[in-house]
Design a protein around this motif. Structure first.
Motif, PDB file in Angstrom:
ATOM      1  N   PHE A  22     -14.902  13.063   5.291  1.00  0.00           N
ATOM      2  CA  PHE A  22     -14.356  12.417   6.485  1.00  0.00           C
ATOM      3  C   PHE A  22     -13.307  11.420   6.025  1.00  0.00           C
ATOM      4  N   TRP A  23     -12.075  11.631   6.491  1.00  0.00           N
ATOM      5  CA  TRP A  23     -10.963  10.798   6.031  1.00  0.00           C
ATOM      6  C   TRP A  23     -10.785   9.624   7.002  1.00  0.00           C
ATOM      7  N   ALA A  24     -11.366   8.482   6.643  1.00  0.00           N
ATOM      8  CA  ALA A  24     -11.292   7.291   7.509  1.00  0.00           C
ATOM      9  C   ALA A  24      -9.886   6.706   7.506  1.00  0.00           C
ATOM     10  N   LEU A  25      -9.135   6.904   6.421  1.00  0.00           N
ATOM     11  CA  LEU A  25      -7.725   6.477   6.349  1.00  0.00           C
ATOM     12  C   LEU A  25      -6.932   7.625   5.759  1.00  0.00           C
ATOM     13  N   ARG A  26      -5.715   7.836   6.303  1.00  0.00           N
ATOM     14  CA  ARG A  26      -4.896   8.962   5.826  1.00  0.00           C
ATOM     15  C   ARG A  26      -3.470   8.510   5.558  1.00  0.00           C
ATOM     16  N   ASN A  27      -3.058   8.593   4.326  1.00  0.00           N
ATOM     17  CA  ASN A  27      -1.659   8.406   3.936  1.00  0.00           C
ATOM     18  C   ASN A  27      -1.019   7.147   4.556  1.00  0.00           C
ATOM     19  N   ILE A  28      -1.576   6.008   4.185  1.00  0.00           N
ATOM     20  CA  ILE A  28      -1.088   4.745   4.769  1.00  0.00           C
ATOM     21  C   ILE A  28      -0.200   4.005   3.774  1.00  0.00           C
ATOM     22  N   SER A  29       0.994   3.646   4.227  1.00  0.00           N
ATOM     23  CA  SER A  29       1.904   2.886   3.366  1.00  0.00           C
ATOM     24  C   SER A  29       2.481   1.704   4.167  1.00  0.00           C
ATOM     25  N   PHE A  30       2.475   0.544   3.571  1.00  0.00           N
ATOM     26  CA  PHE A  30       3.108  -0.628   4.209  1.00  0.00           C
ATOM     27  C   PHE A  30       3.291  -1.738   3.177  1.00  0.00           C
ATOM     28  N   ALA A  69       0.864  -1.198   0.000  1.00  0.00           N
ATOM     29  CA  ALA A  69       0.000   0.000   0.000  1.00  0.00           C
ATOM     30  C   ALA A  69       0.887   1.230   0.000  1.00  0.00           C
ATOM     31  N   ASP A  70       0.569   2.178  -0.888  1.00  0.00           N
ATOM     32  CA  ASP A  70       1.345   3.414  -1.020  1.00  0.00           C
ATOM     33  C   ASP A  70       0.429   4.620  -0.902  1.00  0.00           C
ATOM     34  N   HIS A  71       0.663   5.418   0.118  1.00  0.00           N
ATOM     35  CA  HIS A  71      -0.089   6.675   0.309  1.00  0.00           C
ATOM     36  C   HIS A  71      -1.604   6.457   0.162  1.00  0.00           C
ATOM     37  N   LEU A  72      -2.046   5.431   0.821  1.00  0.00           N
ATOM     38  CA  LEU A  72      -3.459   5.045   0.731  1.00  0.00           C
ATOM     39  C   LEU A  72      -4.326   5.936   1.623  1.00  0.00           C
ATOM     40  N   SER A  73      -5.390   6.474   1.071  1.00  0.00           N
ATOM     41  CA  SER A  73      -6.339   7.251   1.886  1.00  0.00           C
ATOM     42  C   SER A  73      -7.754   6.873   1.477  1.00  0.00           C
ATOM     43  N   LYS A  74      -8.660   7.040   2.410  1.00  0.00           N
ATOM     44  CA  LYS A  74     -10.077   6.807   2.079  1.00  0.00           C
ATOM     45  C   LYS A  74     -10.913   7.940   2.657  1.00  0.00           C
ATOM     46  N   LYS A  75     -11.623   8.583   1.753  1.00  0.00           N
ATOM     47  CA  LYS A  75     -12.493   9.688   2.179  1.00  0.00           C
ATOM     48  C   LYS A  75     -13.944   9.252   2.025  1.00  0.00           C
ATOM     49  N   PHE A  76     -14.716   9.408   3.090  1.00  0.00           N
ATOM     50  CA  PHE A  76     -16.166   9.168   2.986  1.00  0.00           C
ATOM     51  C   PHE A  76     -16.869  10.518   3.020  1.00  0.00           C
ATOM     52  N   SER A  77     -18.029  10.585   2.383  1.00  0.00           N
ATOM     53  CA  SER A  77     -18.821  11.821   2.469  1.00  0.00           C
ATOM     54  C   SER A  77     -19.871  11.625   3.542  1.00  0.00           C
ATOM     55  N   LEU A  78     -19.826  12.493   4.524  1.00  0.00           N
ATOM     56  CA  LEU A  78     -20.820  12.397   5.598  1.00  0.00           C
ATOM     57  C   LEU A  78     -22.037  13.220   5.210  1.00  0.00           C
ATOM     58  N   ASN A 128      -4.680   4.447  14.261  1.00  0.00           N
ATOM     59  CA  ASN A 128      -5.349   5.335  15.210  1.00  0.00           C
ATOM     60  C   ASN A 128      -6.025   6.470  14.447  1.00  0.00           C
ATOM     61  N   TYR A 129      -7.345   6.494  14.502  1.00  0.00           N
ATOM     62  CA  TYR A 129      -8.135   7.517  13.804  1.00  0.00           C
ATOM     63  C   TYR A 129      -7.645   7.751  12.377  1.00  0.00           C
ATOM     64  N   GLY A 130      -7.460   6.667  11.675  1.00  0.00           N
ATOM     65  CA  GLY A 130      -7.179   6.743  10.246  1.00  0.00           C
ATOM     66  C   GLY A 130      -5.723   6.817   9.851  1.00  0.00           C
ATOM     67  N   GLU A 131      -4.803   6.875  10.831  1.00  0.00           N
ATOM     68  CA  GLU A 131      -3.391   6.890  10.425  1.00  0.00           C
ATOM     69  C   GLU A 131      -2.611   5.793  11.134  1.00  0.00           C
ATOM     70  N   VAL A 132      -1.473   5.446  10.544  1.00  0.00           N
ATOM     71  CA  VAL A 132      -0.651   4.390  11.161  1.00  0.00           C
ATOM     72  C   VAL A 132       0.138   5.017  12.304  1.00  0.00           C
ATOM     73  N   LYS A 133      -0.126   4.509  13.496  1.00  0.00           N
ATOM     74  CA  LYS A 133       0.579   5.018  14.688  1.00  0.00           C
ATOM     75  C   LYS A 133       1.890   4.256  14.845  1.00  0.00           C
ATOM     76  N   ALA A 134       1.866   2.963  14.528  1.00  0.00           N
ATOM     77  CA  ALA A 134       3.096   2.152  14.618  1.00  0.00           C
ATOM     78  C   ALA A 134       2.971   0.932  13.714  1.00  0.00           C
ATOM     79  N   TYR A 135       4.096   0.482  13.168  1.00  0.00           N
ATOM     80  CA  TYR A 135       4.120  -0.737  12.350  1.00  0.00           C
ATOM     81  C   TYR A 135       5.433  -1.440  12.656  1.00  0.00           C
ATOM     82  N   GLY A 136       5.347  -2.622  13.239  1.00  0.00           N
ATOM     83  CA  GLY A 136       6.588  -3.329  13.591  1.00  0.00           C
ATOM     84  C   GLY A 136       6.283  -4.677  14.184  1.00  0.00           C
TER      85      GLY A 136
END
Ligand SMILES: Nc1ncnc2c1ncn2[C@@H]1O[C@H](COP(=O)(O)OP(=O)(O)OP(=O)(O)O)[C@@H](O)[C@H]1O
Length: 478
Positions: free
Chosen positions: A43-51, A10-19, A223-231
């Motif tokens: 509403f950005w349920a996911l923000r800039n996720i890469s792994f 996943a590269d710079h993955l984001s998901k926006k929902f319309s409320l 955490n609230y749409g962003e990666v807080k830690a990956y390991g």
């Protein structure tokens, strides 16, 4: 050197929902005219996720309620599309979620069939595996009941049975291990173990830290749409547990305040912020890559709103629809309406003069017709349905045509927009039948503007006489 193949990237993955706006009466009225969804909030349920997840890895996904875990697993399984970024999947994916992925109105058996067909299994393969899947699910006679009548545990059993028999390369298990009864969970774990030993990839979403610890090679904390830690689980689980304990100990109002603040960050997020994050994290990104990122994001911008092109197309279709409706209720053809739009609109909208039939062009088929014959002049009088108007019209046209009418020759009348056979007959004071007789072989079930009709001689003369009589009367009265 690590020879493991990447299974999910996943590269710079984001998901926006319309409320949707809240449903108070003010907003309800607004939403009716809100074609561009301007009142909806992003509403950005996911923000800039890469792994990256490799072959044979089991990755746990953890986080508080609403962190974005299911949104992420739904994007990876292809059930929903991301708003920005790329997801690369190498292999077949199958998802089992406690509350998703089933057609509730279908029975368990029908769901098995549907999922198997979607995975590309043939009818023969489905038939061979059906009994095995049903037996594994332990649903017995309930297999033929609609899934909407199942408990969440029953749904999980059915979903898990379907998934393990599909034998996918990537298995996504979203909370499904926590809802079944103990014997079924043990059986499912055994299957997952077999799956893992075959070197397949597992994405495991769970709130249960023991399960995550037991299964995961690596853990993603959302955490609230962003990666807080990956390991590794040893690194991430203690961090998450510490955070979860801190959160639980907060007084209710502080918990609420924290949630509201975090949600506000998700509401305030934007493509510009995402772009800034990307350029900050990758300052050495080549100019070409930067342009690609910027272009990619621009394309996603306002993707739920209508673009200028769509608006133009919509406007064009609306105008065409109205135009065609006017053509349908008029006697003009589309070709005529386009060739003489002004007179067409005057006739239809302003109820002014009727549209002139096009010289030298016939009606509906757009075929050429011969111009009016000079030795047999074309009657140009206005036809009205009632006799009074018809006689007035006869008076008006006296100068131009009464002498021709009073001759014993046939008159040829050119049909105008709005004419009917009855109105033509009325205007000449003759019967419809006599016109039909004078025009043998002509089908009068439909008459078209521009069509030329012979008016029988005898009655024609009579009509002229009547017309003249009326004129004399008029002259006396004046
Ligand atoms: N279709 C949707 N429209 C609007 N918002 C949505 C939609 N789907 C999910 N969300 C929101 O996105 C956020 C993430 O939801 P998601 O279901 O992914 O969380 P989760 O981490 O799986 O939660 P849980 O642990 O409770 O299952 C939530 O705030 C949710 O309200």
């Amino acid at each position: 050197m690590d020879t493991k193949k990447i299974k999910i990237k996943a590269d710079h993955l984001s998901k926006k929902f319309s409320l949707l706006p809240s449903k108070d009466s003010k907003n309800k009225a607004k939403s009716l005219v809100d074609m561009n969804h301007k009142n909806e909030k992003d509403f950005w349920a996911l923000r800039n996720i890469s792994f990256e997840i490799c072959d044979g890895e089991c990755v746990g996904v953890i986080g508080l309620n609403g962190a974005g875990k299911s949104t992420l697993s739904n994007i990876i399984s292809g059930q929903i599309a991301q708003t920005t970024g790329q997801v690369e999947i190498n292999g077949d994916v199958s998802i089992i979620a406690a509350n998703a992925g089933m057609q509730n109105n279908l029975s368990g058996r029908e769901n098995i069939r549907l999922k198997a067909l979607m995975m590309g299994m043939t009818n023969k393969e489905i038939k061979e595996k059906m009994d095995e899947i049903i037996e594994f699910s332990e649903l017995g006679p309930f297999i033929d009941q609609p899934v909407k009548t199942y408990s969440s545990g029953m749904k999980a059993k059915l979903g898990f049975s379907i998934m393990v028999h599909q034998d996918p390369d990537i298995m996504i298990v979203d909370e499904a291990l926590s809802v079944g009864d103990k014997t079924f969970v043990d059986k499912s774990r055994k299957k997952m173990l077999e799956f893992r030993e075959q070197g397949k990839t597992i994405l495991l979403v769970s709130h249960d830290m023991r399960t995550i610890k037991e299964w995961s090679d690596r853990v993603i904390w959302l955490n609230y749409g962003e990666v807080k830690a990956y390991g590794s689980p040893e690194e991430v689980i203690p961090q998450y547990t510490k955070f979860a304990n801190w959160f639980k100990k907060l007084p209710k109002k502080d918990q609420k305040k924290y949630k509201t603040e975090q949600r506000q960050v998700q509401l305030d997020y934007s493509l510009e912020k995402l772009k800034a994050e990307i350029t900050k994290a990758e300052p050495n990104m080549s100019r070409r890559d930067l342009i690609e990122v910027a272009d990619g994001l621009k394309k996603q911008k306002d993707n739920h709103r209508l673009s200028i092109v769509s608006k133009l197309i919509l406007a064009f279709c609306t105008v065409m629809f109205i135009w065609l409706s006017l053509v349908a209720v008029s006697n003009a053809t589309f070709a005529q309406s386009v060739e003489h739009p002004r007179s067409f609109l005057k006739q239809r909208l302003l109820k002014a003069k009727p549209m002139k039939p096009m010289a030298g062009r016939d009606n509906s088929k757009g075929e050429k017709t011969p111009p009016p014959e000079e030795d047999k002049p074309v009657g140009r009088k206005k036809v009205r349905n009632d006799k009074k108007k018809a006689s007035q019209k006869s008076k008006k046209s006296k100068k131009s045509s009464s002498s021709e009418r009073s001759s014993s020759k046939n008159v040829v009348y050119t049909v105008e927009t709005g004419d009917s056979l009855g109105s033509i007959a009325d205007s000449y004071g003759i019967s419809v039948e006599s016109i039909e007789e004078a025009n043998p072989g002509v089908d009068f079930s439909v008459i078209n503007p521009g069509q030329r009709i012979k008016i029988p001689a005898a009655q024609n003369a009579q009509s002229a006489t009547e017309s003249e009589t009326t004129q004399q009367t008029d002259g006396v009265s004046q």
